[in-house]
Every structure is written in C-alpha cells, then in structure tokens.
Design a protein around this motif. Structure first.
Motif, PDB file in Angstrom:
ATOM      1  N   TYR A  57       0.817  -1.210   0.000  1.00 30.67           N
ATOM      2  CA  TYR A  57       0.000   0.000   0.000  1.00 30.67           C
ATOM      3  C   TYR A  57       0.851   1.261   0.000  1.00 30.67           C
ATOM      4  N   GLN A  58       0.532   2.154  -0.912  1.00 31.17           N
ATOM      5  CA  GLN A  58       1.149   3.479  -0.942  1.00 31.17           C
ATOM      6  C   GLN A  58       0.110   4.441  -1.473  1.00 31.17           C
ATOM      7  N   ARG A  59      -0.295   5.388  -0.654  1.00 30.29           N
ATOM      8  CA  ARG A  59      -1.358   6.325  -1.051  1.00 30.29           C
ATOM      9  C   ARG A  59      -0.823   7.446  -1.911  1.00 30.29           C
ATOM     10  N   PHE A  60       0.303   8.031  -1.495  1.00 29.66           N
ATOM     11  CA  PHE A  60       0.828   9.190  -2.204  1.00 29.66           C
ATOM     12  C   PHE A  60       2.158   8.867  -2.874  1.00 29.66           C
ATOM     13  N   PHE A  61       2.380   9.497  -4.018  1.00 32.56           N
ATOM     14  CA  PHE A  61       3.588   9.278  -4.807  1.00 32.56           C
ATOM     15  C   PHE A  61       4.215  10.636  -5.108  1.00 32.56           C
ATOM     16  N   TYR A  62       5.545  10.665  -5.091  1.00 35.28           N
ATOM     17  CA  TYR A  62       6.276  11.922  -5.270  1.00 35.28           C
ATOM     18  C   TYR A  62       7.476  11.655  -6.186  1.00 35.28           C
ATOM     19  N   TYR A  63       7.496  12.345  -7.329  1.00 39.48           N
ATOM     20  CA  TYR A  63       8.598  12.172  -8.272  1.00 39.48           C
ATOM     21  C   TYR A  63       9.234  13.525  -8.584  1.00 39.48           C
ATOM     22  N   MET A  64      10.567  13.577  -8.524  1.00 40.79           N
ATOM     23  CA  MET A  64      11.312  14.741  -8.980  1.00 40.79           C
ATOM     24  C   MET A  64      11.661  14.517 -10.446  1.00 40.79           C
ATOM     25  N   LEU A  65      11.223  15.432 -11.301  1.00 41.53           N
ATOM     26  CA  LEU A  65      11.476  15.339 -12.742  1.00 41.53           C
ATOM     27  C   LEU A  65      12.398  16.467 -13.176  1.00 41.53           C
ATOM     28  N   HIS A  66      13.383  16.132 -14.019  1.00 38.83           N
ATOM     29  CA  HIS A  66      14.195  17.159 -14.674  1.00 38.83           C
ATOM     30  C   HIS A  66      13.531  17.423 -16.020  1.00 38.83           C
ATOM     31  N   LEU A  96      -1.797  11.398 -10.892  1.00 34.58           N
ATOM     32  CA  LEU A  96      -0.595  12.228 -10.778  1.00 34.58           C
ATOM     33  C   LEU A  96      -0.770  13.546 -11.538  1.00 34.58           C
ATOM     34  N   PHE A  97      -0.134  14.598 -11.033  1.00 34.03           N
ATOM     35  CA  PHE A  97      -0.191  15.899 -11.695  1.00 34.03           C
ATOM     36  C   PHE A  97       1.072  16.679 -11.357  1.00 34.03           C
ATOM     37  N   PRO A  98       1.448  17.645 -12.201  1.00 29.66           N
ATOM     38  CA  PRO A  98       2.610  18.485 -11.895  1.00 29.66           C
ATOM     39  C   PRO A  98       2.232  19.563 -10.891  1.00 29.66           C
ATOM     40  N   VAL A  99       3.135  19.840  -9.965  1.00 31.58           N
ATOM     41  CA  VAL A  99       2.916  20.889  -8.967  1.00 31.58           C
ATOM     42  C   VAL A  99       3.391  22.207  -9.573  1.00 31.58           C
ATOM     43  N   GLY A 100       2.444  23.021 -10.003  1.00 34.46           N
ATOM     44  CA  GLY A 100       2.784  24.252 -10.687  1.00 34.46           C
ATOM     45  C   GLY A 100       3.134  23.969 -12.142  1.00 34.46           C
ATOM     46  N   ARG A 101       3.559  25.013 -12.833  1.00 38.84           N
ATOM     47  CA  ARG A 101       3.855  24.888 -14.255  1.00 38.84           C
ATOM     48  C   ARG A 101       5.252  25.406 -14.571  1.00 38.84           C
ATOM     49  N   LEU A 102       5.862  24.781 -15.552  1.00 37.09           N
ATOM     50  CA  LEU A 102       7.025  25.346 -16.208  1.00 37.09           C
ATOM     51  C   LEU A 102       6.643  25.516 -17.677  1.00 37.09           C
ATOM     52  N   ASP A 103       7.013  26.660 -18.269  1.00 30.73           N
ATOM     53  CA  ASP A 103       6.679  26.894 -19.669  1.00 30.73           C
ATOM     54  C   ASP A 103       7.248  25.786 -20.547  1.00 30.73           C
ATOM     55  N   LYS A 104       6.690  25.649 -21.722  1.00 27.64           N
ATOM     56  CA  LYS A 104       7.109  24.593 -22.648  1.00 27.64           C
ATOM     57  C   LYS A 104       8.606  24.652 -22.940  1.00 27.64           C
ATOM     58  N   ASP A 105       9.146  25.865 -23.041  1.00 26.87           N
ATOM     59  CA  ASP A 105      10.568  26.007 -23.375  1.00 26.87           C
ATOM     60  C   ASP A 105      11.456  26.180 -22.142  1.00 26.87           C
ATOM     61  N   THR A 106      10.896  25.929 -20.946  1.00 32.52           N
ATOM     62  CA  THR A 106      11.672  26.040 -19.709  1.00 32.52           C
ATOM     63  C   THR A 106      12.057  24.659 -19.188  1.00 32.52           C
ATOM     64  N   GLY A 108      14.084  22.170 -16.046  1.00 32.26           N
ATOM     65  CA  GLY A 108      14.385  22.167 -14.625  1.00 32.26           C
ATOM     66  C   GLY A 108      13.445  21.383 -13.752  1.00 32.26           C
ATOM     67  N   LEU A 109      13.480  21.737 -12.476  1.00 35.53           N
ATOM     68  CA  LEU A 109      12.799  20.984 -11.426  1.00 35.53           C
ATOM     69  C   LEU A 109      11.287  21.062 -11.557  1.00 35.53           C
ATOM     70  N   LEU A 110      10.644  19.889 -11.560  1.00 41.82           N
ATOM     71  CA  LEU A 110       9.192  19.820 -11.515  1.00 41.82           C
ATOM     72  C   LEU A 110       8.820  18.632 -10.641  1.00 41.82           C
ATOM     73  N   LEU A 111       7.927  18.871  -9.705  1.00 42.95           N
ATOM     74  CA  LEU A 111       7.459  17.814  -8.805  1.00 42.95           C
ATOM     75  C   LEU A 111       6.162  17.241  -9.351  1.00 42.95           C
ATOM     76  N   VAL A 215      15.674  20.706  -4.065  1.00 46.71           N
ATOM     77  CA  VAL A 215      16.677  21.151  -5.036  1.00 46.71           C
ATOM     78  C   VAL A 215      16.804  20.111  -6.148  1.00 46.71           C
ATOM     79  N   LEU A 216      16.876  20.592  -7.379  1.00 48.96           N
ATOM     80  CA  LEU A 216      17.007  19.691  -8.519  1.00 48.96           C
ATOM     81  C   LEU A 216      18.261  18.833  -8.385  1.00 48.96           C
TER      82      LEU A 216
END
Length: 239
Positions: A57-66, A96-106, A108-111, A215-216
């Motif tokens: 069992y795991q309710r929440f999932f957290y991934y750091m994406l570059h 799952l969903f991204p926390v906040g947005r980074l522009d298409k051409d940006t 870096g760090l996305l959770l 931090v990324l």
C-alpha cells in the motif's frame, strides 16, 4: 479502509474498475478470495494479492522530474508531449499531476505527485515558498535591476510583482548578455520572462533549480526522474 479504496489507491484502477477485478476472482485477502469491495482491510497487516502478486500500500507518490524543453506541464494534451508522458508505464497513475507549471521552453525541477495538500502548501502565495531559477539574459543586468527587483515593480500590463532576489552570475559587455539567478515567491504566467521584459531585457534560457527546500538533482538527465527521498519529502511538509 475498504478493499476497493485500497485497490484504487495502489493503482489498479478506479473504484468501478477494481470491482470488476474482484468479480473475476483476481483479488485475495489473507489467502481467501475477496467477494466484495466494501469489506474492511488493514493496509498495514493484511496480505492482499492481485493475480497472486502481493500489493504494497502506498497512497501518495512523489517524483522529482528534470523537465526538458518541448514538454508541457499538463496531465494530458492532444498535440504536445506532457510531463506525465515521460513516466514509465510502471510509474504512471491517472491521479498524478505536476505541482505548478514550467513553460514549454523552460527546463528544470518539476514535482509530480497525487498529494493535493502538499501541492497547495507549495503553490499558495500565502506560504511564501521560494522558487529559484537560473537564466541567460539578452542584455546587461545591472545593480539597478537588482534594486528594482528587490522592491517589486509593475509588469508591462500594470500587474505588480512582489519583491524578489536577483543575483548576477556573469556579464559579457561585448556580447551584451548576462547569466543570473532569481528567487521569487509567486507563480504568475510567464513571470520571469515578463519581469525581464519590464526592464528591457529578454530571457533566452530558463531553468528552475529549486522549489522550497527541494533542489534539482543534477544527476538527473533531461527527461529523467526519481522518487523523492524520505528526507526530501519530510523537509517539504509543514511541521
């Protein structure tokens, strides 16, 4: 908790879909076939299997994406590749969903997560969470720009941005360009680009380095991701 909620939480499908799995005699609880999704199970002590494979069992999932350029910060899109498309089939979940947005051409760090409460903690303007960026700028960034950013100022449309911290990394007077780091606590549409446009400069490259305490991991290549460590997750959550 109810068995159908347990099965949905571990990613086997919606409540409706997991009921069909139970009807097909694919689910066992402590070695016995489950007949009803409404039965109560203990996610810590009961042994629950799907097609003879034990479920953890795991309710929440957290991934750091570059995040790389060319990929949009969305859960789905009919035209462009999304950040969720970068996940392996074994890691993908509908919630799952991204926390906040980074522009298409940006870059870096996305959770990526399914934890709405944590997302709110990181994105709410009232929480004053730092977001740190590295950028390449067309134009010479000056001490006057630093003072301007420190006070806060109106964008070209009159919208005010709050005080931020601007650091000059390098300046090339010949090529008329600069590299900077910027720390903001807001997330307005195209905010970093619009801030520099307001002081007659242009962002040519943008990368998010940090969000709050997260931090990324520079060991991640563009498009790669990993689960957050316990230490990273604990540092993000409020006391």
């Amino acid at each position: 908790m109810r068995l159908d909620k347990f099965l949905a939480d571990v990613g086997l499908g919606s409540r409706k879909e997991v009921k069909q799995l139970i009807k097909k005699n694919l689910v066992k609880v402590n070695g016995s076939l489950a007949k009803d999704g409404k039965i109560q199970v203990n996610e810590k002590t009961d042994v629950i299997t799907f097609d003879e494979e034990p479920l953890v069992y795991q309710r929440f999932f957290y991934y750091m994406l570059h995040k790389p350029q060319g990929v949009i910060s969305a859960t789905e899109d009919k035209r462009d590749e999304t950040v969720l498309d970068l996940l392996a089939d074994t890691d993908f979940r509908d919630d799952l969903f991204p926390v906040g947005r980074l522009d298409k051409d940006t870059e870096g760090l996305l959770l990526l997560t399914n934890d709405g409460q944590l997302a709110h903690q990181l994105l709410s303007p009232k929480k004053h969470v730092d977001k740190e960026y590295f950028a390449k700028i067309e134009g010479v960034v000056t001490e006057e720009d630093i003072r301007c950013f420190k006070k806060g100022f109106p964008l070209s449309n009159g919208e005010m941005v709050k005080p931020s911290q601007l650091f000059i990394e390098s300046v090339d007077e010949v090529k008329q360009c600069s590299t900077i780091r910027l720390i903001i606590q807001e997330g307005k549409f195209h905010q970093v680009k619009r801030m520099f446009e307001a002081v007659d400069k242009k962002v040519t490259y943008l990368k998010r380095l940090r969000m709050g305490s997260l931090v990324l991991d520079e060991r991640l290549e563009l498009g790669e991701y990993r689960q957050l460590t316990d230490a990273e997750l604990n540092s993000l959550k409020p006391e």
